[in-house]
Design a protein around this motif. Structure first.
Motif, PDB file in Angstrom:
ATOM      1  N   ASN A 124     -17.648  20.605  23.189  1.00  0.00           N
ATOM      2  CA  ASN A 124     -17.147  20.549  22.018  1.00  0.00           C
ATOM      3  C   ASN A 124     -16.541  18.935  21.983  1.00  0.00           C
ATOM      4  O   ASN A 124     -15.254  19.080  22.448  1.00  0.00           O
ATOM      5  CB  ASN A 124     -16.034  21.618  21.653  1.00  0.00           C
ATOM      6  CG  ASN A 124     -16.912  23.003  21.771  1.00  0.00           C
ATOM      7  OD1 ASN A 124     -17.084  23.297  22.994  1.00  0.00           O
ATOM      8  ND2 ASN A 124     -16.976  23.738  20.630  1.00  0.00           N
ATOM      9  N   ALA A 174     -16.561  25.246  25.870  1.00  0.00           N
ATOM     10  CA  ALA A 174     -15.237  24.950  25.217  1.00  0.00           C
ATOM     11  C   ALA A 174     -14.033  24.642  25.585  1.00  0.00           C
ATOM     12  O   ALA A 174     -13.312  24.192  25.235  1.00  0.00           O
ATOM     13  CB  ALA A 174     -15.030  26.358  24.176  1.00  0.00           C
ATOM     14  N   SER A 203      -8.097  28.223  22.822  1.00  0.00           N
ATOM     15  CA  SER A 203      -9.410  27.941  22.624  1.00  0.00           C
ATOM     16  C   SER A 203      -9.967  26.883  21.874  1.00  0.00           C
ATOM     17  O   SER A 203     -11.049  26.664  21.731  1.00  0.00           O
ATOM     18  CB  SER A 203     -10.295  29.488  22.173  1.00  0.00           C
ATOM     19  OG  SER A 203     -11.270  29.532  22.782  1.00  0.00           O
ATOM     20  N   CYS A 211     -19.359  28.553  13.314  1.00  0.00           N
ATOM     21  CA  CYS A 211     -18.050  28.739  13.492  1.00  0.00           C
ATOM     22  C   CYS A 211     -17.487  27.489  12.728  1.00  0.00           C
ATOM     23  O   CYS A 211     -17.072  27.475  11.548  1.00  0.00           O
ATOM     24  CB  CYS A 211     -17.710  28.965  14.822  1.00  0.00           C
ATOM     25  SG  CYS A 211     -15.842  29.057  15.187  1.00  0.00           S
ATOM     26  N   THR A 212     -17.365  26.681  13.704  1.00  0.00           N
ATOM     27  CA  THR A 212     -16.759  25.266  13.170  1.00  0.00           C
ATOM     28  C   THR A 212     -17.860  24.753  11.930  1.00  0.00           C
ATOM     29  O   THR A 212     -19.000  24.772  12.153  1.00  0.00           O
ATOM     30  CB  THR A 212     -16.735  24.095  14.065  1.00  0.00           C
ATOM     31  OG1 THR A 212     -15.613  24.614  15.070  1.00  0.00           O
ATOM     32  CG2 THR A 212     -16.440  22.889  13.752  1.00  0.00           C
ATOM     33  N   HIS A 247     -16.310  34.494  23.321  1.00  0.00           N
ATOM     34  CA  HIS A 247     -16.100  34.073  21.960  1.00  0.00           C
ATOM     35  C   HIS A 247     -17.298  34.612  21.237  1.00  0.00           C
ATOM     36  O   HIS A 247     -18.477  34.842  21.423  1.00  0.00           O
ATOM     37  CB  HIS A 247     -16.141  32.556  21.827  1.00  0.00           C
ATOM     38  CG  HIS A 247     -15.776  31.953  20.710  1.00  0.00           C
ATOM     39  ND1 HIS A 247     -16.688  31.611  19.628  1.00  0.00           N
ATOM     40  CD2 HIS A 247     -14.586  31.889  20.128  1.00  0.00           C
ATOM     41  CE1 HIS A 247     -15.959  31.324  18.485  1.00  0.00           C
ATOM     42  NE2 HIS A 247     -14.725  31.306  18.787  1.00  0.00           N
ATOM     43  N   HIS A 301     -15.093  17.963  19.740  1.00  0.00           N
ATOM     44  CA  HIS A 301     -13.986  18.208  18.562  1.00  0.00           C
ATOM     45  C   HIS A 301     -12.787  18.866  19.506  1.00  0.00           C
ATOM     46  O   HIS A 301     -11.599  19.113  18.895  1.00  0.00           O
ATOM     47  CB  HIS A 301     -14.253  18.738  17.476  1.00  0.00           C
ATOM     48  CG  HIS A 301     -15.066  20.212  17.537  1.00  0.00           C
ATOM     49  ND1 HIS A 301     -16.265  20.261  18.012  1.00  0.00           N
ATOM     50  CD2 HIS A 301     -14.850  21.363  17.275  1.00  0.00           C
ATOM     51  CE1 HIS A 301     -16.831  21.326  18.082  1.00  0.00           C
ATOM     52  NE2 HIS A 301     -15.940  21.963  17.660  1.00  0.00           N
ATOM     53  N   LYS A 302     -13.013  19.254  20.650  1.00  0.00           N
ATOM     54  CA  LYS A 302     -11.845  19.742  21.472  1.00  0.00           C
ATOM     55  C   LYS A 302     -11.713  18.863  22.569  1.00  0.00           C
ATOM     56  O   LYS A 302     -10.603  17.919  22.409  1.00  0.00           O
ATOM     57  CB  LYS A 302     -12.342  21.162  22.062  1.00  0.00           C
ATOM     58  CG  LYS A 302     -12.669  22.131  20.850  1.00  0.00           C
ATOM     59  CD  LYS A 302     -13.011  23.664  21.480  1.00  0.00           C
ATOM     60  CE  LYS A 302     -13.281  24.407  20.555  1.00  0.00           C
ATOM     61  NZ  LYS A 302     -13.792  25.701  20.654  1.00  0.00           N
ATOM     62  N   TYR A 346      -6.986  22.614  11.592  1.00  0.00           N
ATOM     63  CA  TYR A 346      -8.112  23.427  11.477  1.00  0.00           C
ATOM     64  C   TYR A 346      -8.617  24.659  10.503  1.00  0.00           C
ATOM     65  O   TYR A 346      -7.737  24.807   9.666  1.00  0.00           O
ATOM     66  CB  TYR A 346      -8.164  24.148  13.021  1.00  0.00           C
ATOM     67  CG  TYR A 346      -9.484  24.191  13.781  1.00  0.00           C
ATOM     68  CD1 TYR A 346     -10.651  23.627  13.418  1.00  0.00           C
ATOM     69  CD2 TYR A 346      -9.695  24.898  14.962  1.00  0.00           C
ATOM     70  CE1 TYR A 346     -11.887  23.806  13.897  1.00  0.00           C
ATOM     71  CE2 TYR A 346     -10.688  25.199  15.553  1.00  0.00           C
ATOM     72  CZ  TYR A 346     -11.899  24.634  14.991  1.00  0.00           C
ATOM     73  OH  TYR A 346     -13.447  25.062  15.781  1.00  0.00           O
ATOM     74  N   THR A 363     -19.195  33.730  18.786  1.00  0.00           N
ATOM     75  CA  THR A 363     -20.547  32.861  18.641  1.00  0.00           C
ATOM     76  C   THR A 363     -21.342  33.160  19.956  1.00  0.00           C
ATOM     77  O   THR A 363     -22.523  32.961  19.653  1.00  0.00           O
ATOM     78  CB  THR A 363     -20.126  31.393  18.688  1.00  0.00           C
ATOM     79  OG1 THR A 363     -19.091  30.975  19.877  1.00  0.00           O
ATOM     80  CG2 THR A 363     -19.313  30.904  17.461  1.00  0.00           C
ATOM     81  N   ASP A 402     -20.542  28.289  28.510  1.00  0.00           N
ATOM     82  CA  ASP A 402     -19.866  27.847  27.258  1.00  0.00           C
ATOM     83  C   ASP A 402     -18.653  26.839  27.674  1.00  0.00           C
ATOM     84  O   ASP A 402     -17.716  27.473  28.960  1.00  0.00           O
ATOM     85  CB  ASP A 402     -19.058  29.069  26.664  1.00  0.00           C
ATOM     86  CG  ASP A 402     -18.410  28.825  25.274  1.00  0.00           C
ATOM     87  OD1 ASP A 402     -17.769  27.571  25.222  1.00  0.00           O
ATOM     88  OD2 ASP A 402     -18.408  29.436  24.577  1.00  0.00           O
ATOM     89  N   GLU A 457     -24.746  26.056  21.578  1.00  0.00           N
ATOM     90  CA  GLU A 457     -25.158  27.326  22.515  1.00  0.00           C
ATOM     91  C   GLU A 457     -26.555  27.547  21.809  1.00  0.00           C
ATOM     92  O   GLU A 457     -27.220  28.058  22.928  1.00  0.00           O
ATOM     93  CB  GLU A 457     -24.044  28.547  21.820  1.00  0.00           C
ATOM     94  CG  GLU A 457     -22.722  28.117  22.428  1.00  0.00           C
ATOM     95  CD  GLU A 457     -21.825  29.591  21.579  1.00  0.00           C
ATOM     96  OE1 GLU A 457     -22.625  30.604  21.086  1.00  0.00           O
ATOM     97  OE2 GLU A 457     -20.459  29.075  21.481  1.00  0.00           O
ATOM     98  N   ALA A 511     -22.186  21.303  16.515  1.00  0.00           N
ATOM     99  CA  ALA A 511     -20.690  21.914  16.908  1.00  0.00           C
ATOM    100  C   ALA A 511     -21.014  22.861  18.171  1.00  0.00           C
ATOM    101  O   ALA A 511     -22.229  22.956  18.520  1.00  0.00           O
ATOM    102  CB  ALA A 511     -20.289  22.970  15.767  1.00  0.00           C
ATOM    103  N   GLY A 512     -19.941  23.608  18.444  1.00  0.00           N
ATOM    104  CA  GLY A 512     -20.117  24.424  19.736  1.00  0.00           C
ATOM    105  C   GLY A 512     -21.155  25.321  19.486  1.00  0.00           C
ATOM    106  O   GLY A 512     -22.076  25.482  20.461  1.00  0.00           O
ATOM    107  N   ALA A 513     -21.101  26.215  18.391  1.00  0.00           N
ATOM    108  CA  ALA A 513     -22.126  27.305  18.352  1.00  0.00           C
ATOM    109  C   ALA A 513     -23.595  26.668  18.254  1.00  0.00           C
ATOM    110  O   ALA A 513     -24.466  27.369  18.577  1.00  0.00           O
ATOM    111  CB  ALA A 513     -21.806  28.096  17.109  1.00  0.00           C
TER     112      ALA A 513
END
Ligand SMILES: Cc1ncc(COP(=O)(O)O)c(C=O)c1O
Lengths: 527, 457
Positions: A297, A275, A107, B331-332, A200, A299-300, B99, A202, A273, A172, A167-169
């Motif tokens: 994301n 992610a 994830s 979270c992040t 998840h 960062h992903k 991370y 979040t 989502d 959202e 960020a992801g959250a």
């Protein structure tokens, strides 16, 4: 439920240092073990007088601080530059990282972070510009944001994107606020957001943070959203759903289009989502599945470094229905000039923004890296990314499913991550023991005890940047540790044996929190 | 493709091991109509490092680099010198490519750094504890307001007119959906209203918190003690917002003056301007509120051999455990920016931060004296640290643009910060840090003088 806390308590003492043949224990005067170096805190090393920066102190002037001058010491410790570099270099060596090896944290998409992207982000024309500079002096920066926005829309097949979420959250939150604003504009904000139980954390946290009540939707035997249960729950109080696709079990939701249609028919909106976009980038456009909002994301999927916990970046693509509610600020282009729309009064007629999510324009430093990544890969490379990510995950799935239970493995392939359960391990052994055993083997463990729908879940995401050689080595270690756990090898219960620290006492840390350093004589718990 | 290690031969071997014919067989769950068959529209194929670099350099050349011109912009982000070793350390792969430290035995580097960061932040802000970072100052500020609601079980937040207008916008955006009531007002340039008295008057039994910025958006520094006392009397919390943490080297911390929660933007230490992000939100509070805090917390413990070590702790507050009952959805966070902040703070230490702060203040005073010597230019701010507001005889937006046309970045106009308010248009917020040279001040002042006297320089 409590499985997340299982085995988090203080383990029994492990054997001491290495025994020699004559039975004496080997230890060192310093406590170090060659390259394994312990390091005190800066407050134990430094002093109030030491400074690692040369500052040209100026002639004192009459202060305009109005009597608020600081008289109390702050209590900071300084180090010279040489000590500083050494301190952090020593600390860094106690970290596992992608640069050291495979990091299959499901994830989280822990793929290689290209160094070209670091170099691009550090060009002064991007790194050394202020968010409140006159618009005419930051045209290149706005153009870059616009360009990245264009590719994100293209890759997802969506008409609009909000770039500012951090960020992801945060993305959202942006999507759910847009949904709520759109429903309010219809005169009916509704009350409930439906979230699958595999989601998840979040997702439910975000819906609640935005003022919604959260209800869970069960999963099917096959690890997908139970569409019938979802359809049955839809109604005039449901504002929308948050569906992760590919989902947290590493599976594509084949009925996504149907879910979108059902939700829309019931007057709700669909949050996706994103992610796990890495599994489908270049092969599937979420926009073709009828969704209304999805965060990406950076960062992903787009490889901006995870940095030990951030920063991330979570742009949100939006459907026609939600685009008018996109947050401020955003970039527009007229002829050759890029504008930054910062305030409501300068809005065009078709905008009905829900407001502002952050002080400035988003994670510029992540935008540069992500664009560099997209250009470097190009159309052919991005498609190869998702294919190799999925290939690597399935290779692990099929190399492990004879020794480890893969609850959804029998029904077909997985996407970019393989999910296993702790079924079949010896009594007293659980997922955490496999994780700690993998640490001794030289790996970062997979994501454990998530998603919650699988007992003792182990979520393994290798990413596309691992070679077959690296995968084979990992599989060898993984099989070895799983077999230890099935055979009940007691030494595994005290793992890790070879890490910079043995098992840490998390229970004690939470019972009596020590969150800041205090001078030894005054040391006490924070509460 | 330089980042993808698999060869076609290996891909074939792996497909055989999996037991499928082709890669498409792994995407069987994707319905036919959702599959993209052709290449991604418009996107060229992969590009070399050289080609990407050329594109980025061309875009970057269209921007005016702050460090290459006389530069006086602040308003929530500040240009300070970042020592070379900071960027070196944050580029070590062990920090950069790790991370969130979920597996503490192999993340002691990040965890110890976070424990040091939390200690530095708490000491600087004058709080008992601090967390491991938030996204930025503005999101920290909203999280603090929502934390105050949980603690006091009251919903009315009073935001002082000195709070950064973008932070106020973020709070307003959220409050619209959460049902919190925000009492906000605009700053003024005339100095006739007693802002503190108004703020004190508005505190009542319904008040959950009072939010003040220190130094405030116009650069003012004001004692928070009286507000703190009044808030306490009405069982409301005092939240202080610090957007320029370097100031803490020169002035009392908000915690010292009784603030219950202190949040901040950590960008000005170690992080750099970066056009607005990533930055690092600071979040500290009194120890008794720790279980209501948002975000990650790092705590000290011991390992099975009795050695000191660090772990993430009190995670039952967080989304991955508590889900819809969590204190926040974060979270992040901003881990690597927290590292940059912490390294810079370590290099500065007590002495360095104090010296740096005094250099900032001294230069700001010099600039203020020079600029207010210009006819028609008046000082709005009372006591200040490194930022102050001037009242110009004309709309500051146009002046800022004229200065920019001459390659001088001369502050932020209040018209840009408050586009829909009357009476602020002539205000110009000016920040002066250690990076400003005496000659920059001269160039700026001369240009302003010429523009205001109707000439062209
Ligand atoms: C499925 C899923 N959704 C959402 C998130 C939240 O993203 P972020 O950590 O960037 O806020 C994550 C990542 O941790 C995730 O794995």
């Amino acid at each position: 439920m409590n499985q997340r806390d299982l085995n988090q308590g203080r383990p029994s003492r492990i054997e001491g240092d290495i025994d020699t043949t004559n039975g004496r224990k080997l230890s060192t005067f310093s406590g170090n073990k060659a390259l394994m170096l312990d390091e005190p805190l800066i407050f134990e090393l430094g002093s109030r007088e030491t400074c690692g920066v040369d500052i040209d102190v100026m002639e004192p002037i009459e202060s305009r601080l109005g009597g608020l001058e600081r008289h109390q010491p702050i209590g900071l410790a300084g180090l010279s530059e040489s000590e500083t570099v050494r301190h952090y270099t020593r600390l860094s060596r106690q970290n596992y990282a992608i640069d050291l090896g495979l990091f299959p944290l499901g994830s989280c998409t822990m793929k290689h972070n290209p160094r070209l992207n670091e170099k691009m982000a550090r060009i002064a024309g991007f790194a050394d510009i202020h968010p409140m500079q006159p618009i005419s002096t930051v045209q290149g920066a706005l153009e870059l944001i616009d360009e990245l926005a264009h590719w994100l829309k293209t890759l997802t097949g969506m008409p609009a994107v909000a770039m500012s979420p951090k960020a992801g959250a945060h993305g959202e939150l942006c999507g759910i606020l847009a949904i709520r604003a759109a429903l309010e504009a219809r005169g009916d904000a509704r009350e409930v957001i439906l979230v699958p139980e595999s989601a998840h954390g979040t997702n439910p946290a975000t819906a609640a943070f935005a003022g919604y009540r959260v209800e869970e939707i069960p999963a099917t035997e096959g690890g997908r959203v139970d569409v019938e249960a979802l359809a049955a729950r839809l109604g005039p109080d449901v504002a929308g759903v948050m569906i992760t696709n590919p989902n947290t079990c590493g599976l594509f939701e084949p009925d996504m289009r149907k879910i979108s249609d059902l939700v829309h028919a019931a007057g709700g909106l669909v949050y996706c989502d994103g992610a796990n976009f890495n599994a489908i980038v270049g092969r599937v456009r979420p926009g073709d599945l009828g969704i209304d909002a999805m965060h990406i994301n950076l960062h992903k999927t787009f490889s901006t470094p995870h940095g030990g916990g951030g920063p991330g970046s979570g742009p949100v693509v939006l459907s026609e229905a939600l685009a008018p509610y996109a947050p401020l600020p955003y970039v527009t282009k007229s002829s050759d000039f890029f504008q930054l729309v910062e305030e409501e009064q300068s809005l065009s007629e078709d905008s009905d923004t829900f407001g502002r999510m952050t002080a400035f324009h988003g994670q510029m430093g992540m935008f540069t890296r992500a664009l560099s990544y997209i250009m470097s890969h190009g159309a052919d490379g991005l498609k190869q990314v998702s294919e190799d990510a999925v290939l690597n995950a399935n290779y692990i799935l099929r190399s492990m499913d004879d020794v480890l239970d893969a609850p959804f493995g029998h029904s077909g392939p997985c996407m970019h991550e393989a999910l296993f359960s702790d079924k079949g391990l010896a009594d007293g052994f659980s997922t955490i023991n496999i994780s700690k055993g993998l640490i001794d083997e030289g790996y970062h463990p997979m994501t454990m005890y998530f998603p919650l729908v699988v007992h003792g879940a182990m979520l393994v995401e290798p990413t596309e940047t691992e070679s077959k050689h690296a995968l084979d080595n990992f599989i060898g270690s993984f099989r070895h540790v799983v077999n230890q756990a099935k055979e009940g090898d007691q030494s595994l219960l005290q793992a890790p044996h070879f890490a910079p620290r043995a098992r840490l006492d998390e229970t004690a840390a939470a019972r009596r929190p020590i969150l800041v350093w205090n001078e030894p004589e005054t040391a006490q718990a924070a509460e | 493709m330089r980042y993808l290690p698999l060869s076609d031969n290996e891909r074939g071997q792996m497909l055989a091991k999996i037991g499928v014919q082709s890669i498409d067989d792994l995407f069987v769950d994707v319905p036919e109509e959702a599959r993209l068959t052709g290449p991604i529209r418009e996107l060229p194929n992969h590009a070399s490092e050289m080609a990407v670099e050329r594109h980025f350099k061309a875009l970057a050349a269209k921007n005016t680099v702050a460090g290459e011109v006389p530069f006086f912009i602040g308003a929530g982000a500040y240009r300070h010198h970042v020592p070379a070793s900071v960027d070196h350390i944050i580029q070590r792969g062990e920090f950069l490519t790790a991370y969130t430290p979920y597996q503490p035995e192999i993340a002691q580097g990040t965890l110890q750094m976070l424990f040091e960061f939390q200690t530095q932040v708490a000491r600087m802000l004058g709080t008992d504890v601090a967390n491991a970072s938030m996204y930025d100052g503005s999101t920290s500020c909203w999280e603090a307001i929502s934390m105050a609601r949980r603690i006091t079980k009251k919903k009315k937040a009073i935001l002082s007119p000195g709070v950064h207008p973008h932070y106020v916008s973020v709070a307003k955006t959220m409050a619209r959906f959460t049902g919190d009531i925000l009492d906000t007002s605009l700053p003024t340039l005339d100095g006739t209203t007693d802002l503190e008295a108004e703020l004190l008057n508005s505190i009542d039994d319904e008040t959950s918190c009072v939010v003040v910025q220190y130094p405030d958006i116009l650069g003012n520094i004001n004692d928070l003690t009286r507000i703190s006392h009044k808030a306490q009397e009405y069982k409301a919390l005092l939240i202080a917002v610090v957007t320029e943490p370097v100031a803490m080297g020169a002035i009392k911390s908000p915690g010292e003056m009784g603030a219950d929660i202190v949040v901040g933007e950590g960008q000005s230490i170690g992080v750099g301007l970066q056009f607005g992000g990533p930055y690092v939100g600071l979040f500290g509070c009194k120890a008794k509120y720790v279980r209501q805090m948002p975000g990650r917390l790092c705590g000290e413990t011991v390992d099975a051999e009795g050695k000191r070590g660090f772990v993430l702790t009190l995670s039952t507050r967080e989304q991955h455990i508590r889900r819809d009952k969590a204190t926040s959805n974060i979270c992040t966070n901003s881990g690597l920016c927290a590292l940059a902040f912490s390294v810079h703070m370590t290099l500065l230490g007590e002495k360095g931060l104090r010296d740096l702060a005094m250099v900032n203040h001294t230069k700001a005073v010099k600039a203020a004296d020079r600029l207010t010597s210009i006819e028609g230019v008046e000082m709005v701010t009372g006591n200040f640290f490194n930022e102050f507001t001037l009242r110009l005889p004309t709309d500051a937006r146009a002046i800022v643009q004229q200065l920019a046309d001459q390659q001088i970045l001369g502050g932020v106009s209040l018209g840009r910060l408050y586009p829909d308010s009357d009476g602020l248009d002539n205000g110009l917020v000016i920040a002066v840090t250690e990076t400003v040279l005496d000659e920059d001040i001269e160039i700026f002042a001369n240009a302003l003088e010429t523009i205001l006297s109707g000439g062209v320089s």
